[in-house]
Design an enzyme around this catalytic site. Structure first.
Site, PDB file in Angstrom:
ATOM      1  CD  GLN A  50      -2.651   1.520   0.069  1.00 55.31           C
ATOM      2  OE1 GLN A  50      -3.135   0.596  -0.571  1.00 55.31           O
ATOM      3  NE2 GLN A  50      -2.824   2.788  -0.283  1.00 55.31           N
ATOM      4  CD  GLN A  52      -3.865   7.032  -2.339  1.00 58.20           C
ATOM      5  OE1 GLN A  52      -4.588   6.057  -2.186  1.00 58.20           O
ATOM      6  NE2 GLN A  52      -4.260   8.084  -3.006  1.00 58.20           N
ATOM      7  N   PRO A 179      -6.326  -1.981   4.577  1.00 56.48           N
ATOM      8  CG  PRO A 179      -4.713  -0.285   4.591  1.00 56.48           C
ATOM      9  CD  PRO A 179      -4.915  -1.727   4.235  1.00 56.48           C
ATOM     10  N   GLY A 181     -11.206   0.383   1.382  1.00 57.13           N
ATOM     11  CA  GLY A 181     -12.238  -0.327   0.641  1.00 57.13           C
ATOM     12  C   GLY A 181     -11.691  -0.836  -0.674  1.00 57.13           C
ATOM     13  N   GLY A 182     -10.925   0.018  -1.314  1.00 52.44           N
ATOM     14  CA  GLY A 182     -10.278  -0.350  -2.566  1.00 52.44           C
ATOM     15  C   GLY A 182      -9.086   0.554  -2.787  1.00 52.44           C
ATOM     16  CD  GLU A 184      -6.731   5.192  -6.254  1.00 55.72           C
ATOM     17  OE1 GLU A 184      -6.241   6.311  -6.029  1.00 55.72           O
ATOM     18  OE2 GLU A 184      -7.355   4.536  -5.401  1.00 55.72           O
ATOM     19  CG  HIS A 208     -14.490   5.323  -5.452  1.00 53.20           C
ATOM     20  ND1 HIS A 208     -14.985   6.575  -5.181  1.00 53.20           N
ATOM     21  CD2 HIS A 208     -13.179   5.353  -5.083  1.00 53.20           C
ATOM     22  CE1 HIS A 208     -14.021   7.328  -4.675  1.00 53.20           C
ATOM     23  NE2 HIS A 208     -12.908   6.604  -4.604  1.00 53.20           N
ATOM     24  CD  GLU A 209     -11.158   2.004  -5.442  1.00 50.41           C
ATOM     25  OE1 GLU A 209     -10.180   2.622  -5.906  1.00 50.41           O
ATOM     26  OE2 GLU A 209     -11.667   2.286  -4.348  1.00 50.41           O
ATOM     27  CG  HIS A 212      -9.519   6.427  -8.215  1.00 55.63           C
ATOM     28  ND1 HIS A 212      -9.093   7.723  -8.044  1.00 55.63           N
ATOM     29  CD2 HIS A 212     -10.031   6.026  -7.014  1.00 55.63           C
ATOM     30  CE1 HIS A 212      -9.344   8.099  -6.790  1.00 55.63           C
ATOM     31  NE2 HIS A 212      -9.908   7.094  -6.155  1.00 55.63           N
ATOM     32  CD  GLU A 231      -9.955   9.288  -3.548  1.00 59.44           C
ATOM     33  OE1 GLU A 231     -11.052   8.919  -4.008  1.00 59.44           O
ATOM     34  OE2 GLU A 231      -8.966   8.542  -3.481  1.00 59.44           O
ATOM     35  CG  ASP A 290      -0.898   7.613   5.578  1.00 62.47           C
ATOM     36  OD1 ASP A 290      -1.498   7.702   4.491  1.00 62.47           O
ATOM     37  OD2 ASP A 290       0.069   6.861   5.762  1.00 62.47           O
ATOM     38  CE1 TYR A 298     -12.320   8.462  -1.265  1.00 60.68           C
ATOM     39  CE2 TYR A 298     -11.196   9.888   0.285  1.00 60.68           C
ATOM     40  CZ  TYR A 298     -11.249   8.721  -0.449  1.00 60.68           C
ATOM     41  OH  TYR A 298     -10.230   7.817  -0.364  1.00 60.68           O
ATOM     42  CG  LEU A 480      -7.501   2.861   8.021  1.00 55.60           C
ATOM     43  CD1 LEU A 480      -6.660   3.736   7.117  1.00 55.60           C
ATOM     44  CD2 LEU A 480      -7.135   3.098   9.478  1.00 55.60           C
TER      45      LEU A 480
END
Length: 534
Positions: A50, A52, A179, A181-182, A184, A208-209, A212, A231, A290, A298, A480
């Site tokens: 991960q 990002q 952590p 939902g998705g 991209e 959503h993804e 992106h 977002e 973070d 969003y 999260l």
């Protein structure tokens, strides 16, 4: 890291190749190494990344900023029997009895945060010629059924945003500790297994993804201070896709739900209405992105676009603008002022209308947006009717409420009903919570979004019966969006505070580093991480 260029290579236009030998740390924050016992099938170890927002620097020497884009190629050698996937196009593999080497190539320049890798015991199920889903053997068929509409979603996205340039759109359903939902990652979206609800009710995350692929991956925010450009646009396009696939009323309801169920709690609960992180354009000087992460970029960003669409002539006109925006800035990284300049150029004939928009307040104002779009209310009304029934009931009449109205609603409406009950003051009585649970079987729901809102409602009402379920929920997955609110709620309830802390301390070694650090901050527990910088 500095690279000295000899004089003969300092002339403009000179091309040279630089090879960097480097190593990473077992504590690299971009990676989660999992023992086989931590996976769904307990067959083999597992690795996923991960990167990002600024974790790519912990695994590769790079310009770890979204303003810099590059292509990449990779060779990855793993024990035979394991599969390696990356955010790139597969170029085949070769191996022997001991190891297998996988080859990948990403021909489209991407920012460092989109570099991604997965290694594990994985199986593939094709959805279409360009879409497939990967997961552990015990999960892959469930994931294939849940995400079977992916090609339809991708085709709908192309109608709105233009041609899909990335070649393949594959997905990998990760272990529960992922952590988000998705994520991209181009060519390979990472997905949380909390999306597998058994009824395809949470596939808006796929929309959503997919969105992106244009807003974020193709047109990228130049820094995380302008995260809303990634977002906010993606949320806006996601809802347009769902509007095409379901109905315009559904798109309107999704946007309304985002305002009430996500943005308001973020502004008034996660932060405060005067907090700097409620701005659309944020100041991240000496701030880890973070820490600033929330749904504000969003939902506030999406609300701005929704508001502009209504002011500038409606959906059809705004979609033409959307395509022009994505075409104009394709393969670039931009900031909010570049976006605004383009908006004014495109709608030059409506300058007087745009001048009525207080962009300074939208960009730099704290708290809720200065204007609220006019969201369609047709699907809201059913929620409000049922809400009034529950609020008006007493101990003698609560048993008269039946389940028909609830099950006639879309899952998102059911979530909105629970959110409205949660927002109500004073908190809902315990006998009503007991009746809600028995009538709608809420504790048994496989829909994680619904379960989140149900548990928060119970915790707000200090219903002690919910504590074991809430602790089991945060311990069963590491998303999260779900874990942080539940942990924060439990931490503010004296009878549950110690139990929440104990569950966290016992389970944090199994958590993703980002999740562990963010929850530690919420619980005011010291947590250390190790980042390797080059």
């Amino acid at each position: 890291m500095s690279v000295y260029l000899p004089p003969q290579f300092q002339k403009a236009g000179t091309i040279l190749q630089v090879t960097v030998a480097y190593g990473t740390s077992p504590d690299a924050t971009a990676l989660q190494w999992m023992k086989k016992e931590q996976t769904a099938d307990k067959r083999m170890p597992y690795l996923f990344s991960q990167c990002q927002a600024i974790h790519a620097r912990s695994i590769v020497p790079c310009m770890d900023t979204p303003s810099v884009k590059s292509t990449y190629e990779a060779e990855v050698t793993v024990p035979t029997g394991m599969t390696c996937l990356m955010s790139a196009i597969g170029q085949g593999s070769k191996g022997d009895d001991d190891t297998t080497t996988f080859f990948y190539k990403q021909p489209v320049a991407i920012p460092s945060y989109l570099i991604a890798i997965v290694v594990g015991c994985l199986e593939k199920r094709d959805i279409s010629d360009r879409c497939a889903v990967w997961a552990e053997p015990s999960v892959v068929d469930k994931a294939h059924w849940e995400f079977a509409e992916t090609e339809d979603i991708l085709a709908s996205a192309e109608e709105i945003a233009g041609k899909y340039i990335w070649g393949r759109y594959d997905m990998v359903c990760l272990p529960p500790s992922f952590p988000f939902g998705g994520m991209e990652n181009p060519c390979l979206t990472f997905l949380t297994p909390t999306l597998i609800a058994g009824d395809r009710s949470l596939v808006s995350v796929i929309a959503h993804e997919i969105a992106h692929s244009w807003s974020g991956n193709l047109v990228t925010n130049s820094s995380w201070e302008h995260f809303w450009l990634n977002e906010g646009f993606t949320m806006f396009i996601e809802r347009k896709i769902c509007g095409r696939l379901v109905s315009e009323d559904y798109r309107q309801f999704m946007a309304f739900n985002g305002w009430t169920n996500s943005l308001i709690p973020a502004v008034y609960e996660q932060f405060t209405p005067t907090h700097q992180f409620t701005k659309l354009i944020q100041d991240h000087t000496n701030v880890d992105p973070d820490v600033a992460f929330s749904c504000v970029p969003y939902e506030k960003g999406s609300a701005l676009l929704f508001y502009l669409e209504q002011k500038l002539g409606g959906s059809e006109i705004f979609e033409a603008y959307l395509k022009d925006y994505l075409k104009t800035f394709a393969h670039q990284a931009i900031d909010s002022w570049q976006w605004k300049d383009h908006l004014y150029k495109y709608f030059a004939d409506q300058k007087e209308v745009l001048d009525t928009v207080n962009f300074d307040l939208w960009f730099n104002g704290v708290g809720m947006p200065p204007e609220k779009p006019n969201y369609g209310q047709s699907m809201v009304e059913a929620c409000e009717v049922l809400l009034k029934k529950w609020l008006a009931a007493d101990e003698s009449t609560v048993g008269d409420i039946t389940s028909e109205d609830y099950y006639a609603m879309q899952p998102l409406q059911q979530i909105e009903l629970l959110s409205q009950l949660w927002q109500h003051d004073p908190p809902i009585e315990h006998y009503k919570l007991d009746a809600l649970n028995k009538l709608y079987k809420l504790n048994d729901s496989q829909n994680s979004e619904l379960l989140l809102n149900w548990l928060r409602l119970c915790i707000k009402s200090k219903w002690e019966e919910c504590i074991p379920k809430a602790l089991d929920f945060v311990n069963s997955q590491g998303r999260l969006k779900f874990c942080r609110p539940i942990y924060r709620d439990l931490a503010q309830w004296p009878i549950a505070n110690k139990k929440a802390r104990d569950v966290y301390l016992k389970g944090r070694s199994q958590m993703h580093p980002i999740t562990a650090e963010m929850i530690a901050k919420d619980l005011h527990i010291r947590h250390s991480t190790h980042t390797v910088c080059f």
